[in-house]
Design an enzyme around this catalytic site. Structure first.
Site, PDB file in Angstrom:
ATOM      1  N   GLY A  35       4.675  55.384   4.851  1.00 11.82           N
ATOM      2  CA  GLY A  35       3.423  55.382   4.251  1.00 11.82           C
ATOM      3  C   GLY A  35       3.154  56.745   3.805  1.00 11.82           C
ATOM      4  O   GLY A  35       2.376  57.596   4.537  1.00 11.82           O
TER       5      GLY A  35
ATOM      6  N   SER B  23       3.739  58.535   0.052  1.00  7.13           N
ATOM      7  CA  SER B  23       3.148  58.618  -1.432  1.00  7.13           C
ATOM      8  C   SER B  23       1.717  57.789  -1.735  1.00  7.13           C
ATOM      9  O   SER B  23       1.731  56.690  -1.008  1.00  7.13           O
ATOM     10  CB  SER B  23       4.133  58.131  -2.396  1.00  7.13           C
TER      11      SER B  23
ATOM     12  N   GLU C 105      15.415  61.624   6.956  1.00  7.22           N
ATOM     13  CA  GLU C 105      15.446  60.858   5.738  1.00  7.22           C
ATOM     14  C   GLU C 105      16.218  61.447   4.780  1.00  7.22           C
ATOM     15  O   GLU C 105      17.059  60.882   4.006  1.00  7.22           O
ATOM     16  CB  GLU C 105      14.004  60.491   5.225  1.00  7.22           C
TER      17      GLU C 105
END
Lengths: 340, 338
Positions: free
Chosen positions: A89, A91, A207
Site C-alpha cells: 500500500g 501509491s 522490491e
C-alpha cells in the site's frame, strides 16, 4: 505471473517459501543466496508464484526487521506456510512518484486503536490478498517524509472497499483500495511511528533488486532463441547474443545486491541500478523481438513467438513504472553520485 | 590478497600517473620508473604460480588491479604482462623475472600487427594455434613498425628476429585464448575507466554553473549521469564475474558477455561524459579524452561488442529454448579453484 494459492501452499510444503525466515517463525534459516536461486528458478520456469510473492519478498522481511513479537508470531508462520498473502500500500491517486505526499491517514484514538481513512491505488492482487502493509500519515500536522508510518491492514475489515482496475491488455490484477473509517487494533503499527518513510525505502531495496526485475521478458527471449533455429544468420545471432550478454550482467549485479542485503546493508543505490537497467532490458527484449520477427522461419514456434511478443508488449510499459518509475530511480541514482 | 593489491596499485597510480604523464606517453615517452615500481610490487608476475616465481594470485584477486589500470589510463602494459606471464605459467614455462611481456597469436615468421606496446616489449608470448604450442620469444632484434590505436597507445607491427624462441611447450587451451584473454582484460579496463568517468562527470556537474546554478541541478543532466552510472555498474559487475570465472584461461560465455556489455557501455558512457563536460571536455587540454579515447579503442580491441554478441548468440541458439536458462546460469556458477 499467475496467482495460484494451491501452488503457493505446495511450494511452502516443499520448504521454498519464507526461506530466509528464522525456524522459530516457520522459516528455514536459509541465506539470501539460497532464496535468490529458488526465486530465479521459479521465474525462469514461469511458475504461478504471484499469490505469496510479495509477502515472501518484502512483507515478511519488513515484519521480521521492524515488527513486534506478536506480529511476527501472527504473520510470519502463515506467510511461510504459503497461506497468507500481502499486497503493497504505497501509491495513492495523488501520490505516484511523489510518494512522500501520501494523504491516507491513520489517527490514533483515545483507546489506542487507529482510524484509517484514504485510498491506495495500483495495488496488485489486493482483491485476493489477506493483508496490506500501508504507508500512511499518522501525524496529521506533519508534512512530506516526516510523520509517516507503516500499518498492517487486514483487508476483510469493515470499511475496506476493493475495486479492480482494468489495464491496457484488459486484465484486472491491480486495484483501488478505499479505507472508510476502518478501525485498526493498536498493534497494527509496524515498527516506529514516524519512521515509515525510512522503513518503506529499505523495503523497496528488496522490491527493486530481485530477479523479477529482469526476467519478465524471459519467456519471449526463450521463444526467440528457439524460433531463430539452430543456425541463425549473423544479424539474428547478434541480437540473441546481446540479450544473453546483458542477462548475464544483470544477474551478476542482482547477485551482488543480494550479497549486500544478506550482509545487512541497505543497498538502495545498487538496487535502483538493477531496476533501471533490468526494466530497460526487459523492454529492449520486446524491441529485439520486433526487429527479428519478420526474419523468423515460418514455423509453429514463430507463431508462438508472435503471441508471446503481443502479451509481453502489452505489459512492457508497466515494467519501468512499478516499484518506482525510471525517472525517479534515476533521480535517486544521481543523488547517490553526490549530485543535488 | 585482493584488498592488498587494490590498495597498493591505487596508491601507486595516484602518485605516478597524472595528465602530464599521459600527455608525454602519447608523444612516445616511456616511464622506466613506473614499470620498476610495478615490478617492485610483484605485479607483473602476480598470476604466476609460486613454484615458477610468482605469487599465485587468482583472477578474482587481480580484477581490482586491471580495473585500476583502466581508471587511471596507466600508460604501461601491466594487464598484458599479467596475462602473458600467466599463460607461460599455465604451460609450466618459468616467466622472465623482469621486463615487459606481451602476448599474441600467430607464428614466429609472420608479421604480428596491432601488438600492444610492441616497441617496449622485452618478451613476447606467442600462441601458435595451428601447432597448439605456446612459445616465449625474445624481442631483441625484432623489427618494430610503430602504430597506435585511437587513444595513442602503442599498437605496433612486429617481425621477430630469427632464433627468437627461448622456450616453448604444448598448450591445450582453446584456439582463441589470446582473443579471450584480451577481451577479459579490456572489459575490466573499460569498467575502470567508466567508473572514473562517472566520478569526474558528477563532480563537474556540481561545479559548472549555468543559468545561475550547478548544471547538476537540472533533471536532464541528472538523468544522463544516472545512465552513465548504471552503464559503469553493469560493466563492472559483468567484468568482475568474468574474472571470477577465469581459471587457467578465461571462461568463454562469461568473458564474451563481459566484453559485449562493456563495449556497449563504453560507447554510451563516453558519449554521456562528453555531453556533461560540454565544449571544455572536447579540448585537448582537459584530461577527459585520456579516458574516452581509450574507451573507444578498447571497445574494438579483441573483438567488438557485436562480434562477441554474435558468437554468444550462436551458442545460445544452438542450445535452444530449453537450453537458454541453463546456459545463462552456467556463466556465474561456482567453479573450483585449480
Amino acid at each position: 505471473m499467475g496467482f495460484d494459492p494451491e501452488f503457493s501452499r505446495a511450494l511452502a510444503r516443499q520448504g521454498w517459501v519464507g526461506l530466509t525466515l528464522p525456524k522459530q517463525y516457520g522459516g528455514h534459516d536459509a541465506t539470501s543466496f539460497e532464496r535468490f536461486v529458488v526465486s530465479e528458478e521459479l521465474l525462469a520456469a514461469g511458475a504461478p508464484v504471484s499469490a505469496h510473492w510479495i509477502a515472501d519478498r518484502q512483507s515478511a522481511p519488513l515484519i521480521l526487521r521492524h515488527g513486534a513479537e506478536s506480529q511476527k508470531q501472527r504473520y510470519l508462520p502463515a506467510i511461510a506456510a504459503g497461506e497468507m498473502y500481502f499486497c503493497i500500500g504505497m501509491s495513492e491517486p495523488d501520490s505516484g512518484s511523489d510518494l512522500a505526499s501520501v494523504r491516507t491517514r491513520a489517527d490514533r484514538q483515545s483507546d489506542g486503536r487507529w482510524r484509517l481513512n484514504g485510498r491506495k491505488v495500483w495495488t496488485t492482487n489486493a482483491d485476493r490478498c489477506h493483508a496490506m502493509i500501508a504507508l500512511v500519515r499518522t501525524d496529521p500536522a506533519s508534512e512530506r517524509h516526516a510523520g509517516l508510518s507503516q500499518v498492517i491492514v487486514d483487508l476483510d475489515l469493515p470499511g475496506v472497499t476493493i475495486r479492480p482496475i482494468r489495464d491496457i491488455s484488459g486484465h484486472e490484477h491491480f486495484n483501488e483500495v478505499t479505507f472508510d473509517d476502518v478501525i485498526l487494533e493498536a498493534d497494527a503499527l509496524v515498527g516506529t511511528a514516524g519512521e515509515g518513510w525510512a522503513q518503506a525505502t529499505s523495503e523497496l531495496a528488496f522490491e527493486r533488486s530481485g530477479p523479477e526485475r529482469f526476467l519478465s521478458a524471459l519467456t519471449l527471449f526463450r521463444c526467440l532463441t528457439e524460433a531463430v533455429g539452430r543456425s541463425p544468420d549473423a544479424r539474428q545471432a547478434v541480437e540473441i547474443g546481446r540479450l544473453g550478454a546483458w542477462l548475464v550482467a544483470l544477474r551478476a549485479m542482482s547477485i551482488s545486491v543480494t550479497g549486500q542485503l544478506a550482509g545487512g546493508q541497505d543497498p538502495v543505490w545498487a538496487a535502483s541500478c538493477v531496476k533501471d537497467l533490468g526494466t530497460g532490458y526487459e523492454q529492449d527484449t520486446v524491441e529485439t523481438a520486433i526487429r527479428l520477427i519478420d526474419s523468423l522461419p515460418e514455423t509453429d514456434q514463430a507463431r508462438t513467438t508472435r503471441r508471446v511478443l503481443a502479451v509481453t508488449q502489452g505489459m512492457a510499459p508497466s515494467f519501468s513504472l512499478r516499484g518506482g518509475t525510471r525517472e525517479i530511480l534515476r533521480g535517486i541514482l544521481a543523488r547517490g553520485l553526490g549530485v543535488r | 590478497m585482493r584488498a592488498m593489491f587494490q590498495e597498493s596499485v591505487e596508491r601507486l597510480f595516484a602518485d605516478a600517473v597524472d595528465a602530464e604523464t599521459l600527455r608525454l606517453a602519447e608523444t612516445g615517452a616511456w616511464s622506466d620508473s613506473l614499470w620498476a615500481q610495478m615490478e617492485a610490487l610483484g605485479l607483473p608476475l602476480a598470476a604466476v604460480s609460486e613454484d615458477l616465481g610468482g605469487i599465485g594470485a587468482s583472477w578474482t584477486d587481480l580484477f581490482p588491479v586491471i580495473r585500476a589500470c583502466g581508471s587511471s589510463a596507466v600508460p604501461a602494459p601491466l594487464p598484458e604482462t599479467l596475462v602473458a606471464n600467466a599463460l607461460l605459467s599455465a604451460c609450466g614455462i618459468a616467466p622472465p623475472e623482469s621486463g615487459v611481456t606481451v602476448f599474441a597469436a600467430g607464428d614466429a615468421v609472420s608479421v604480428l600487427r596491432g601488438l600492444p606496446w610492441g616497441r617496449q616489449a622485452r618478451w613476447l608470448v606467442l600462441h601458435d594455434t595451428t601447432r597448439g604450442r605456446l612459445g616465449l620469444h625474445d624481442m631483441t632484434g625484432a623489427a618494430v613498425e610503430h602504430d597506435v590505436n585511437v587513444a595513442g597507445e602503442p599498437r605496433d607491427a612486429v617481425i621477430l628476429a630469427s632464433g627468437s624462441l627461448v622456450s616453448d611447450a604444448a598448450f591445450d587451451g582453446p584456439p582463441d585464448t589470446v582473443r579471450l584473454s584480451g577481451a577479459l582484460i579490456r572489459s575490466a579496463q573499460i569498467a575502470g575507466a567508466l567508473g572514473r568517468l562517472t566520478e569526474m562527470s558528477a563532480q563537474y556537474a556540481n561545479e559548472r554553473i549555468q543559468f545561475g546554478r550547478p548544471i547538476g541541478k537540472f533533471q536532464a543532466v541528472q538523468q544522463q549521469l544516472a545512465l552513465l552510472a548504471t552503464q559503469a555498474a553493469a560493466a563492472g559487475a559483468v567484468a568482475e564475474a568474468a574474472f571470477m570465472q577465469a581459471r587457467r584461461t578465461p571462461h568463454f560465455a562469461t568473458t564474451a558477455s563481459a566484453k559485449a556489455v562493456a563495449g556497449e557501455a563504453a560507447g554510451r558512457g563516453a558519449a554521456i561524459a562528453h555531453a556533461v563536460h560540454g565544449a571544455l571536455g572536447f579540448t585537448h587540454e582537459h584530461s577527459l579524452h585520456f579516458l574516452t579515447r581509450r574507451l573507444w579503442a578498447w571497445r574494438t580491441e579483441y573483438g567488438s561488442d557485436a562480434r562477441w554478441s554474435e558468437r554468444l548468440g550462436r551458442l545460445i541458439a544452438d542450445a535452444g529454448e530449453d537450453g537458454l536458462w541453463p546456459f545463462i546460469t552456467e556463466t556465474l556458477k561456482e567453479r573450483p579453484q585449480p
